[in-house]
Design a protein around this motif. Structure first.
Motif, PDB file in Angstrom:
ATOM      1  N   PRO A   1     -24.764 -10.350   8.008  1.00  0.00           N
ATOM      2  CA  PRO A   1     -23.762  -9.328   8.345  1.00  0.00           C
ATOM      3  C   PRO A   1     -22.472  -9.839   8.994  1.00  0.00           C
ATOM      4  CG  PRO A   1     -25.943  -8.486   8.800  1.00  0.00           C
ATOM      5  CD  PRO A   1     -26.106  -9.939   8.431  1.00  0.00           C
ATOM      6  N   HIS A   2     -22.557 -10.671  10.016  1.00  0.00           N
ATOM      7  CA  HIS A   2     -21.311 -11.105  10.672  1.00  0.00           C
ATOM      8  C   HIS A   2     -20.479 -12.018   9.766  1.00  0.00           C
ATOM      9  CE1 HIS A   2     -23.751 -14.626  11.846  1.00  0.00           C
ATOM     10  NE2 HIS A   2     -22.592 -15.265  11.941  1.00  0.00           N
ATOM     11  N   GLU A   3     -21.142 -12.742   8.865  1.00  0.00           N
ATOM     12  CA  GLU A   3     -20.407 -13.584   7.914  1.00  0.00           C
ATOM     13  C   GLU A   3     -19.747 -12.729   6.826  1.00  0.00           C
ATOM     14  OE1 GLU A   3     -23.045 -16.648   6.476  1.00  0.00           O
ATOM     15  OE2 GLU A   3     -23.404 -17.403   8.502  1.00  0.00           O
ATOM     16  N   VAL A   4     -20.447 -11.677   6.394  1.00  0.00           N
ATOM     17  CA  VAL A   4     -19.864 -10.746   5.426  1.00  0.00           C
ATOM     18  C   VAL A   4     -18.619 -10.101   6.037  1.00  0.00           C
ATOM     19  CG1 VAL A   4     -20.215  -8.582   4.146  1.00  0.00           C
ATOM     20  CG2 VAL A   4     -22.041 -10.293   4.223  1.00  0.00           C
ATOM     21  N   THR A   5     -18.729  -9.672   7.283  1.00  0.00           N
ATOM     22  CA  THR A   5     -17.589  -9.067   7.973  1.00  0.00           C
ATOM     23  C   THR A   5     -16.407 -10.023   8.020  1.00  0.00           C
ATOM     24  OG1 THR A   5     -18.963  -7.596   9.300  1.00  0.00           O
ATOM     25  CG2 THR A   5     -16.783  -8.116  10.183  1.00  0.00           C
ATOM     26  N   ALA A   6     -16.657 -11.263   8.406  1.00  0.00           N
ATOM     27  CA  ALA A   6     -15.576 -12.255   8.503  1.00  0.00           C
ATOM     28  C   ALA A   6     -14.915 -12.473   7.138  1.00  0.00           C
ATOM     29  CB  ALA A   6     -16.110 -13.575   9.057  1.00  0.00           C
ATOM     30  N   GLN A   7     -15.726 -12.574   6.092  1.00  0.00           N
ATOM     31  CA  GLN A   7     -15.176 -12.805   4.749  1.00  0.00           C
ATOM     32  C   GLN A   7     -14.392 -11.597   4.237  1.00  0.00           C
ATOM     33  OE1 GLN A   7     -15.066 -15.553   2.875  1.00  0.00           O
ATOM     34  NE2 GLN A   7     -16.033 -16.692   4.520  1.00  0.00           N
ATOM     35  N   LEU A   8     -14.933 -10.398   4.439  1.00  0.00           N
ATOM     36  CA  LEU A   8     -14.229  -9.198   3.974  1.00  0.00           C
ATOM     37  C   LEU A   8     -12.920  -8.996   4.749  1.00  0.00           C
ATOM     38  CD1 LEU A   8     -17.132  -6.669   3.319  1.00  0.00           C
ATOM     39  CD2 LEU A   8     -15.781  -7.958   1.649  1.00  0.00           C
TER      40      LEU A   8
ATOM     41  N   GLY B   1     -27.313   3.442   9.861  1.00  0.00           N
ATOM     42  CA  GLY B   1     -26.446   4.436   9.252  1.00  0.00           C
ATOM     43  C   GLY B   1     -25.105   3.887   8.804  1.00  0.00           C
ATOM     44  N   THR B   2     -24.297   4.785   8.316  1.00  0.00           N
ATOM     45  CA  THR B   2     -22.975   4.442   7.826  1.00  0.00           C
ATOM     46  C   THR B   2     -22.136   3.926   8.988  1.00  0.00           C
ATOM     47  OG1 THR B   2     -23.176   6.182   6.175  1.00  0.00           O
ATOM     48  CG2 THR B   2     -20.954   5.398   6.636  1.00  0.00           C
ATOM     49  N   HIS B   3     -21.460   2.791   8.752  1.00  0.00           N
ATOM     50  CA  HIS B   3     -20.662   2.190   9.832  1.00  0.00           C
ATOM     51  C   HIS B   3     -19.497   1.384   9.263  1.00  0.00           C
ATOM     52  CE1 HIS B   3     -23.623  -0.893   8.731  1.00  0.00           C
ATOM     53  NE2 HIS B   3     -22.714  -1.778   9.096  1.00  0.00           N
ATOM     54  N   TRP B   4     -18.548   1.085  10.131  1.00  0.00           N
ATOM     55  CA  TRP B   4     -17.410   0.256   9.758  1.00  0.00           C
ATOM     56  C   TRP B   4     -17.827  -1.205   9.738  1.00  0.00           C
ATOM     57  CZ3 TRP B   4     -13.037   2.289   7.994  1.00  0.00           C
ATOM     58  CH2 TRP B   4     -12.726   3.613   8.330  1.00  0.00           C
ATOM     59  N   VAL B   5     -17.477  -1.904   8.680  1.00  0.00           N
ATOM     60  CA  VAL B   5     -17.621  -3.362   8.625  1.00  0.00           C
ATOM     61  C   VAL B   5     -16.304  -3.971   9.097  1.00  0.00           C
ATOM     62  CG1 VAL B   5     -18.002  -5.336   7.096  1.00  0.00           C
ATOM     63  CG2 VAL B   5     -19.279  -3.221   6.739  1.00  0.00           C
ATOM     64  N   VAL B   6     -15.208  -3.396   8.614  1.00  0.00           N
ATOM     65  CA  VAL B   6     -13.868  -3.774   9.058  1.00  0.00           C
ATOM     66  C   VAL B   6     -13.159  -2.474   9.442  1.00  0.00           C
ATOM     67  CG1 VAL B   6     -11.696  -4.925   8.467  1.00  0.00           C
ATOM     68  CG2 VAL B   6     -13.845  -5.714   7.421  1.00  0.00           C
ATOM     69  N   VAL B   7     -12.810  -2.352  10.714  1.00  0.00           N
ATOM     70  CA  VAL B   7     -12.175  -1.148  11.240  1.00  0.00           C
ATOM     71  C   VAL B   7     -10.669  -1.187  10.948  1.00  0.00           C
ATOM     72  CG1 VAL B   7     -11.746   0.159  13.373  1.00  0.00           C
ATOM     73  CG2 VAL B   7     -13.908  -1.044  13.066  1.00  0.00           C
ATOM     74  N   PRO B   8     -10.067  -0.028  10.604  1.00  0.00           N
ATOM     75  CA  PRO B   8      -8.615  -0.036  10.414  1.00  0.00           C
ATOM     76  C   PRO B   8      -7.914  -0.424  11.717  1.00  0.00           C
ATOM     77  CG  PRO B   8      -9.483   2.213  10.313  1.00  0.00           C
ATOM     78  CD  PRO B   8     -10.649   1.298  10.424  1.00  0.00           C
ATOM     79  N   ARG B   9      -6.804  -1.141  11.572  1.00  0.00           N
ATOM     80  CA  ARG B   9      -6.082  -1.645  12.745  1.00  0.00           C
ATOM     81  C   ARG B   9      -4.902  -0.769  13.126  1.00  0.00           C
ATOM     82  NH1 ARG B   9      -5.200  -6.924   9.399  1.00  0.00           N
ATOM     83  NH2 ARG B   9      -4.867  -5.179   8.001  1.00  0.00           N
TER      84      ARG B   9
ATOM     85  N   ARG C   1     -18.345   3.325  15.598  1.00  0.00           N
ATOM     86  CA  ARG C   1     -19.602   3.050  14.885  1.00  0.00           C
ATOM     87  C   ARG C   1     -19.413   1.816  14.001  1.00  0.00           C
ATOM     88  NH1 ARG C   1     -23.113   8.025  12.500  1.00  0.00           N
ATOM     89  NH2 ARG C   1     -24.850   6.761  11.843  1.00  0.00           N
ATOM     90  N   THR C   2     -19.740   0.644  14.553  1.00  0.00           N
ATOM     91  CA  THR C   2     -19.501  -0.626  13.863  1.00  0.00           C
ATOM     92  C   THR C   2     -20.776  -1.416  13.603  1.00  0.00           C
ATOM     93  OG1 THR C   2     -19.064  -1.710  15.972  1.00  0.00           O
ATOM     94  CG2 THR C   2     -17.145  -0.836  14.776  1.00  0.00           C
ATOM     95  N   GLU C   3     -21.914  -0.792  13.808  1.00  0.00           N
ATOM     96  CA  GLU C   3     -23.194  -1.461  13.557  1.00  0.00           C
ATOM     97  C   GLU C   3     -24.189  -0.461  13.012  1.00  0.00           C
ATOM     98  OE1 GLU C   3     -24.606  -3.373  17.095  1.00  0.00           O
ATOM     99  OE2 GLU C   3     -22.794  -4.564  17.323  1.00  0.00           O
ATOM    100  N   PRO C   4     -25.219  -0.968  12.286  1.00  0.00           N
ATOM    101  CA  PRO C   4     -26.277  -0.072  11.830  1.00  0.00           C
ATOM    102  C   PRO C   4     -27.025   0.481  13.051  1.00  0.00           C
ATOM    103  CG  PRO C   4     -26.586  -2.328  10.998  1.00  0.00           C
ATOM    104  CD  PRO C   4     -25.405  -2.330  11.894  1.00  0.00           C
TER     105      PRO C   4
END
Length: 157
Positions: free
Chosen positions: A57-64, A122-130, A117-120
């Motif tokens: 998960p944290h690597e997916v977030t960094a890549q996205l 449920g539905t959550h943000w992987v990358v939050v709008p800035r 809501r940035t973690e499971p």
């Protein structure tokens, strides 16, 4: 930009923004109509993980964050796990990748989590709008799809 201002920007995609605020308070996720402020591209988990070459998960977030440079939502409860890249509204033309990564716009509602809501689960943000109007560029989303499809095909050989 504060989370309050960003929440307001998202809520105003509803005709009655108070409804989105209520849904975030009651359930943590508001159903927002696409096609007014933004659209979304539905990206299957398998495609995304193939493109970024990880499922951590944290690597997916960094890549996205690096590849899409815009907000991404994850819903693990639908279709085996799905990412949604928020994009600017599509005006005309066809989307060449509709069969594997559907472009969702007018007439579709998307479950949008509250910004905290940035973690499971449920539905959550992987990358939050800035900031207000922070959206993924369609060319970046296309590049991710092409990379993921190619990597998935290579893995299948």
């Amino acid at each position: 930009m504060t989370n309050m201002a960003l929440s307001e920007w998202l809520a105003r995609s509803q005709r009655e923004p108070e409804q989105a605020r209520r849904e975030w308070t009651d359930t943590g996720v508001a159903l927002l109509p696409l096609g007014r402020r933004f659209d979304a591209v539905r990206l299957p988990e398998r495609l995304v993980h193939a493109a970024v070459r990880t499922a951590v998960p944290h690597e997916v977030t960094a890549q996205l964050t690096r590849l899409l440079d815009g907000p991404v939502i994850y819903d693990g409860r639908t279709m085996g796990g799905t990412y949604y890249a928020l994009t600017r509204r599509r005006r005309k033309g066809t989307w060449r990748h509709q069969d594997i990564a559907a472009w969702l716009g007018t007439g579709t509602y998307l479950g949008v989590p509250k910004l905290a809501r940035t973690e499971p689960p449920g539905t959550h943000w992987v990358v939050v709008p800035r900031f207000e109007g922070d959206l993924c560029e369609p060319l970046a989303v296309t590049a991710l799809i092409v990379t993921g499809r190619s990597a998935d095909q290579e893995a299948g050989q």
